[in-house]
Write a protein that holds these residues in place. Structure first.
Motif, PDB file in Angstrom:
ATOM      1  N   ARG A   1      32.192  11.618 -28.179  1.00  0.00           N
ATOM      2  CA  ARG A   1      31.369  12.790 -27.887  1.00  0.00           C
ATOM      3  C   ARG A   1      30.429  13.149 -29.037  1.00  0.00           C
ATOM      4  N   ARG A   2      30.224  12.247 -29.972  1.00  0.00           N
ATOM      5  CA  ARG A   2      29.312  12.510 -31.079  1.00  0.00           C
ATOM      6  C   ARG A   2      27.905  12.061 -30.677  1.00  0.00           C
ATOM      7  N   TRP A   3      26.924  12.947 -30.856  1.00  0.00           N
ATOM      8  CA  TRP A   3      25.534  12.644 -30.519  1.00  0.00           C
ATOM      9  C   TRP A   3      24.638  13.150 -31.646  1.00  0.00           C
ATOM     10  N   GLN A   4      23.901  12.217 -32.253  1.00  0.00           N
ATOM     11  CA  GLN A   4      23.051  12.548 -33.393  1.00  0.00           C
ATOM     12  C   GLN A   4      21.572  12.622 -33.050  1.00  0.00           C
ATOM     13  N   GLY A   5      21.242  12.370 -31.789  1.00  0.00           N
ATOM     14  CA  GLY A   5      19.842  12.430 -31.399  1.00  0.00           C
ATOM     15  C   GLY A   5      19.370  13.855 -31.189  1.00  0.00           C
ATOM     16  N   GLU A   6      18.098  13.979 -30.854  1.00  0.00           N
ATOM     17  CA  GLU A   6      17.516  15.286 -30.617  1.00  0.00           C
ATOM     18  C   GLU A   6      17.848  15.751 -29.204  1.00  0.00           C
ATOM     19  N   GLY A   7      18.121  17.042 -29.073  1.00  0.00           N
ATOM     20  CA  GLY A   7      18.411  17.619 -27.773  1.00  0.00           C
ATOM     21  C   GLY A   7      19.756  17.172 -27.231  1.00  0.00           C
ATOM     22  N   GLU A   8      19.920  17.341 -25.909  1.00  0.00           N
ATOM     23  CA  GLU A   8      21.160  16.949 -25.270  1.00  0.00           C
ATOM     24  C   GLU A   8      21.216  15.428 -25.084  1.00  0.00           C
ATOM     25  N   PRO A   9      22.407  14.855 -25.042  1.00  0.00           N
ATOM     26  CA  PRO A   9      22.514  13.407 -24.831  1.00  0.00           C
ATOM     27  C   PRO A   9      21.992  13.028 -23.453  1.00  0.00           C
ATOM     28  N   PRO A  10      21.362  11.873 -23.322  1.00  0.00           N
ATOM     29  CA  PRO A  10      20.845  11.459 -22.004  1.00  0.00           C
ATOM     30  C   PRO A  10      21.978  11.178 -21.030  1.00  0.00           C
ATOM     31  N   PHE A  11      21.608  11.023 -19.768  1.00  0.00           N
ATOM     32  CA  PHE A  11      22.617  10.849 -18.731  1.00  0.00           C
ATOM     33  C   PHE A  11      23.412   9.566 -18.933  1.00  0.00           C
ATOM     34  N   TRP A  12      22.750   8.484 -19.350  1.00  0.00           N
ATOM     35  CA  TRP A  12      23.487   7.229 -19.523  1.00  0.00           C
ATOM     36  C   TRP A  12      24.525   7.362 -20.629  1.00  0.00           C
ATOM     37  N   ARG A  13      24.222   8.170 -21.655  1.00  0.00           N
ATOM     38  CA  ARG A  13      25.194   8.356 -22.742  1.00  0.00           C
ATOM     39  C   ARG A  13      26.392   9.169 -22.257  1.00  0.00           C
ATOM     40  N   ARG A  14      26.140  10.193 -21.450  1.00  0.00           N
ATOM     41  CA  ARG A  14      27.241  10.985 -20.921  1.00  0.00           C
ATOM     42  C   ARG A  14      28.102  10.172 -19.967  1.00  0.00           C
ATOM     43  N   ALA A  15      27.453   9.378 -19.089  1.00  0.00           N
ATOM     44  CA  ALA A  15      28.212   8.595 -18.117  1.00  0.00           C
ATOM     45  C   ALA A  15      29.016   7.490 -18.785  1.00  0.00           C
TER      46      ALA A  15
END
Length: 859
Positions: A276-290
C-alpha cells in the motif's frame, strides 16, 4: 443513488455477493442431495451392440483359420472382443433395470454414473486402437487390388487366401467399431436418464412443504431438544477426547498453529504496508490498486485461514478422527475460513479507512456500513450452516432443524435488504452500468421476497436453497467481477510506462505505447474469457450438478464431440488461436530484437531494414498460422484441396487482392521503392511511409496520406527521385532585356550559384541560353544539390540572390509590355485640334441657354 461507471455490476451487488472461495467450498460440500425418485420407464430403444467376434458379413473361405485370426487380433487389442462386448451389454442391461427402481438415493445414482464412466473409458480405449488397424487393413487390401470379376481367370491361390484373411479381419474390426459406437450411444442415454432422475428428485425435495412449521408442538419442545442436542454433541467430542492416546501431540499441533498465526500476522502487517505504499503524485492509478489488492487479500486472510487449515489437516491425519467428528471439525474450520476471508476481501475492496486504495467508488460512510453488513452476513451464513449440520450429526429432532432453518433464512434475507438499502453514489447515473445495476437490484429484491414468502409459507427447503444461492452464487459472481477488475488493471499496467509490465515491454520488447495498447485488448479479452470459463463449474455445482457431470461436459467441449461424422473440438480451436497469438507475438518480438540488436548496429539503411523487418514478419505469421492449423488437428496434406478451392476464388473475385499481395512481395524483394523514397506514381508525389501487404502509404507534401495499390508500382510508370542517391538538379529560369550583355549575365549567374554553400561543385553549375523570347533573352541556371529535401530552400535562396546581383550589375529583368505604332500621326493631331476649337465656341451659348431655362425665384 450514485455509482461509478467503472463498476459493471454495481458496488451493492458486489457487496451482497462478496463471499469468496471459502463459501464456494462450503457450498460444494452442501450441494443439495436427491433422496429418492422413481426412474422413468419410457426409454427409447437403443440397438444392442454388435458381436465383435461374430462372423463378418463377407464370404469367408473354408481354408481361413478364423480362430487364429480372432486370437491374434485379441492379442493386438489387448482384450477379448467377444467377452468384453458381452460384459458391456450385461452391465448396461443391469443398470437399465436398476434405474427403473423407485426411491433411488443420491449415492446410488453416483455409483451408477461412476460405473458408466468406467465402461466409457474402456470403450474409448478400444476406439483409439481400432481405427489405425482398420486403415492398415484397408491399405493392404488396396495393395492386392480388386478381386477378379465373374467370368475372369481366378487369381493365384495365395493371393486369394490373403484376401480372405484380410476381409475376415476387416469384418472383425468393423464389428468392434460398430459395437463401441452403439454402446457409447447407449451410455449417453443412461447418463440422460440419471440426470432426469436427479432433477426430479431435486425438484420434489425443494417444492415439498414442511408440515407443522407453525404448530405449537413443534416449538414448545425446543427447550427440551436443545439441551439434548448439546449433550449428544458433548458426548461425541468427549468420547473422542477420552480415546486420544497422545494428548501432547494435540497440544503441539495447537502450539504450531499459534506460532504460525503470529508469524503470518507479522508478515501480513509488513506486507500490507509495503503493497500500500505509493510515492507518486496524487492517488494511485487503478492498475496499482487492482494489482495490490490480490496480495493484500492474501496477506490479510492467511494469518487465520492457514493455521486453521493446518490444524484441521494435522488432526485429521494424525488422530484418525471418526467420521462424524471429522465432519464437525471440517465445518468449524470452514466457518472460520469463510468469515476471515470475507473480512479480508471486503476490507481490501472497499477500504473504509484508506480511500485512495478503494476499488469501488462509494462514500466513506457507505464503505464502512457495507463492510460491517457483509462481514455479519458471512458470520450468519457460516454459523447457521454449521448449526444446521450439527443437527444432522447429532440426529436432533426435526423441530430443532426447523428452528435453525427458518430464522437463518429470514436473517439472511434481512441482511441482504440492509445491504440493498445502503446508499451509494455514482458519478454518471445515466451510464449503461447503472441500467444493469438496477436490473441486478430488481433480481436480488425478487429473490429476497421469494425467500421470505417461502419461509413463511412453510417451504423451508426452497427458502434455504434460495438463501444459499443468493449468498454463494452471488459471491462467486462477485469474485468473478473482482477478477475482471484485476484484468482491467493488468491491461492498464501494460500501457503504463511506470508499471512493471509496461516498463518491461517498453525496454525489453521495444514496444511503443500504441503497440502496447493494441496488445492489451486481446490479452485482456483472453484473460476475461479464462475467468468466465473457470467460474462456470463453481456456479453449476450450486444448482445440483456434480464434478463428474461438469468434467464430462468440459471434456466434450474442449476435447471434442461429434455432430454426425464430423468431430468438433472447441478446445483445440481455442488452443490453436492461442498458439497463433503466441507465435505472432514471438514474431513481433523477434522483429524488434532484430532491428535494434542486429540491423541498426550493422548500419543498414532504413529502407533495407524495413524490408527485412517486413519479410521476417511475414515468415513469422506464416509459421504461426501453420503451427495453429497443425495444432487444431488439421492435416496439412489436405491443404491442397483448400488451395484448389482458394485458387478458384482468386480467379473469380480475389485476383486484385492477390495481385497486390504478390506485388508487395516483389517490392520487398526487388526494392524499387523503399521507405523514405520520394516517388511520383499515379499523379501523386510524396514520400513512401509504409509498404504493407496490399498497398503502399505515401505522404504528400500537403501532409496527406495516400494509399496506392502495390500493383501500380509494378505495372505502371514510377518516378523515384531517391532510388540510387539523393542528389537532385535544380533549374531556375530567368529572362533579361535584349540590351544586356549575355556573357555578363552568365558570369553573374555562375557567381551566384558558386557562392551558395548547398550547391555542389561537382557537377558544376551550368548556364543555358535557352531561347530568344518575344521580349527577353531566356536563361536557365542548372545547379546540383546533395539532398532532394533542400530543393525548395535552395531554389528560393538562389532566386533572391540573382535578383540582388542583377540589380547591382544593372541587368534589367524585363516584364511583359505592348508597343502600339500609329502610321498617320499628323492627321490625328489635326482632328484633335479641330475638336478642341469646336468645344470652345459652343461653351458661351450653352451657358446662356442654361441660364434662361432657370426658373424665377420670388422675393
Amino acid at each position: 443513488m450514485r455509482i461509478s461507471g467503472r463498476s459493471a455490476l454495481g458496488p451493492t451487488f458486489i457487496c451482497i455477493c462478496l463471499l469468496i472461495s471459502g463459501i464456494v467450498a462450503a457450498a460444494v460440500g452442501t450441494t443439495p442431495r436427491a433422496f429418492g425418485q422413481t426412474a422413468s420407464s419410457d426409454q427409447p430403444t437403443v440397438p444392442a451392440p454388435a458381436q465383435a467376434g461374430g462372423v463378418p458379413s463377407q464370404k469367408t473361405s473354408a481354408s481361413v483359420n478364423t480362430e487364429a485370426i480372432t486370437r491374434d487380433l485379441n492379442q493386438e487389442l489387448g482384450l477379448d472382443l467377444n467377452a468384453k462386448t458381452a460384459d458391456w451389454r450385461q452391465h448396461l442391461d443391469r443398470l437399465e433395470s436398476d434405474l427403473r427402481r423407485p426411491h433411488l438415493r443420491y449415492s446410488e445414482l453416483n455409483a451408477y454414473r461412476e460405473e458408466l464412466q468406467r465402461v466409457r473409458a474402456e470403450i474409448k480405449e478400444l476406439a483409439n486402437r481400432v481405427p489405425t488397424r482398420l486403415d492398415a487393413n484397408k491399405a493392404q487390401l488396396n495393395l492386392l487390388g480388386p478381386a477378379p470379376a465373374a467370368g475372369q481367370p481366378p487369381e493365384p491361390e495365395q493371393i486369394a487366401h490373403n484376401r480372405a484373411e484380410l476381409n475376415y479381419r476387416l469384418g472383425l474390426l468393423s464389428a468392434a467399431e460398430a459395437a463401441a459406437k452403439s454402446t457409447d450411444l447407449r451410455i449417453d442415454h443412461l447418463f440422460n436418464t440419471i440426470e432426469d432422475i436427479r432433477r426430479r428428485n431435486f425438484a420434489s425435495i425443494l417444492l415439498q412443504p414442511i408440515p407443522g412449521v407453525y404448530a405449537y408442538e413443534t416449538w414448545s419442545r425446543l427447550p427440551d431438544y436443545i439441551p439434548t442436542a448439546l449433550e449428544r454433541l458433548r458426548d461425541l467430542v468427549d468420547g473422542w477426547w477420552e480415546g486420544v492416546p497422545d494428548r501432547q501431540e494435540i497440544a503441539r499441533i495447537g502450539l504450531e498453529a499459534s506460532l504460525l498465526f503470529l508469524v503470518l500476522s507479522f508478515a501480513g502487517w509488513r506486507g500490507v504496508r509495503s503493497l500500500r505504499r505509493w510515492q507518486g503524485e496524487g492517488e494511485p492509478p487503478f492498475w496499482r490498486r487492482a494489482s495490490s489488492a490480490a496480495g493484500v487479500v492474501l496477506l490479510r486472510a492467511s494469518p487465520v485461514a492457514v493455521p486453521v487449515v493446518f490444524a484441521y489437516a494435522m488432526l485429521a491425519t494424525e488422530q484418525r478422527l471418526p467420521d462424524r467428528l471429522d465432519w464437525l471439525f471440517y465445518l468449524t474450520a470452514e466457518m472460520a475460513v469463510i468469515i476471515f476471508t470475507v473480512a479480508a476481501l471486503v476490507t481490501t475492496t472497499l477500504a473504509p479507512r484508506a480511500r485512495a486504495w478503494r476499488l469501488i467508488p462509494v462514500s466513506d460512510a457507505g464503505a464502512a456500513r457495507l463492510c460491517g453488513l457483509i462481514i455479519l452476513l458471512a458470520f450468519v451464513y457460516g454459523l447457521t450452516t454449521l448449526l444446521y449440520a450439527i443437527t444432522r450429526l447429532v440426529q436432533a429432532p426435526f423441530a430443532l432443524t426447523i428452528a435453525v432453518a427458518l430464522p437463518s433464512s429470514l436473517l439472511v434475507a434481512g441482511l441482504v435488504v440492509a445491504i440493498l438499502r445502503t446508499p451509494v453514489r455514482s458519478e454518471n447515473p445515466a451510464a449503461p452500468s447503472m441500467r444493469l445495476f438496477r436490473t441486478v437490484r430488481t433480481v436480488v429484491w425478487t429473490i429476497v421476497a421469494a425467500i421470505v414468502a417461502c419461509a413463511l409459507a412453510g417451504y423451508l427447503p426452497l427458502a434455504r436453497f434460495l438463501a444459499q444461492q443468493l449468498v454463494v452464487t452471488g459471491s462467486i459472481l462477485a469474485l468473478v467481477y473482482l477478477l475482471l477488475l484485476w484484468v482491467d488493471g493488468f491491461a492498464q499496467s501494460v500501457t503504463d510506462d511506470n508499471a512493471v509490465a509496461g516498463g518491461w515491454l517498453k525496454q525489453r520488447a521495444h514496444l511503443e505505447r500504441s503497440r502496447r495498447e493494441q496488445l492489451a485488448l486481446p490479452l485482456s479479452l483472453l484473460l476475461k474469457l479464462a475467468v468466465l470459463v473457470l467460474s462456470v463449474p463453481f456456479i453449476m455445482l450450486q444448482w445440483g450438478y456434480t464434478w463428474p457431470d461438469i468434467q464430462d461436459w468440459y471434456r466434450q467441449l474442449f476435447f471434442g464431440f461429434h455432430i454426425g461424422n464430423t468431430p468438433v473440438t472447441f478446445g483445440a480451436l481455442l488452443a490453436s488461436i492461442i498458439v497463433f497469438g503466441l507465435g505472432y507475438a514471438a514474431a513481433r518480438l523477434f522483429q524488434g530484437w532484430l532491428d535494434v540488436q542486429v540491423l541498426q548496429p550493422a548500419g543498414i539503411s532504413g529502407g533495407v531494414r524495413h524490408s527485412i523487418r517486413t519479410g521476417v514478419g511475414y515468415v513469422g505469421i506464416l509459421i504461426a498460422a501453420l503451427a495453429a492449423v497443425s495444432y487444431a488437428g488439421f492435416n496439412l496434406s489436405s491443404l491442397a484441396i483448400v488451395a484448389g478451392a482458394f485458387s478458384i476464388g482468386i480467379g473469380f473475385g480475389l485476383q486484385n487482392l492477390v495481385n497486390n499481395f504478390v506485388s508487395g512481395l516483389i517490392l520487398l524483394a526487388e526494392r524499387p521503392i523503399r521507405v523514405g523514397d520520394l516517388v511520383v506514381v499515379g499523379g501523386e508525389e510524396g514520400y513512401v511511409r509504409k509498404i504493407s501487404v496490399r498497398s503502399t502509404e505515401i505522404e504528400t507534401f500537403d501532409r496527406a496520406h495516400v494509399l496506392i495499390p502495390n500493383a501500380s508500382f509494378v505495372s505502371d510508370k514510377v518516378k523515384n527521385w531517391t532510388l540510387r542517391n539523393s542528389v537532385r538538379r535544380v533549374a531556375i529560369s530567368i529572362g533579361t532585356a535584349y540590351a544586356c550583355n549575355p556573357r555578363q549575365v552568365r558570369e553573374v549567374l555562375l557567381k551566384v550559384a558558386r557562392s551558395n554553400p548547398d550547391v555542389l561543385h561537382t557537377p558544376e553549375p551550368v548556364v543555358d541560353l535557352r531561347e530568344f523570347g518575344a521580349s527577353s533573352l531566356n536563361f536557365i541556371l542548372y545547379v546540383f544539390i546533395d539532398h532532394i529535401s533542400k530543393t525548395v530552400r535552395v531554389r528560393t535562396d538562389l532566386s533572391m540572390a540573382i535578383f540582388d546581383a542583377f540589380a547591382e550589375a544593372g541587368i534589367e529583368i524585363p516584364f511583359t509590355q505592348t508597343d502600339v505604332n500609329i502610321r498617320n500621326i499628323d492627321r490625328l493631331h489635326q482632328l484633335i485640334a479641330d475638336y478642341a476649337a469646336q468645344q470652345q465656341e459652343e461653351s458661351p451659348q450653352t451657358s446662356r441657354r442654361r441660364f434662361a431655362k432657370r426658373p424665377a425665384v420670388a422675393d
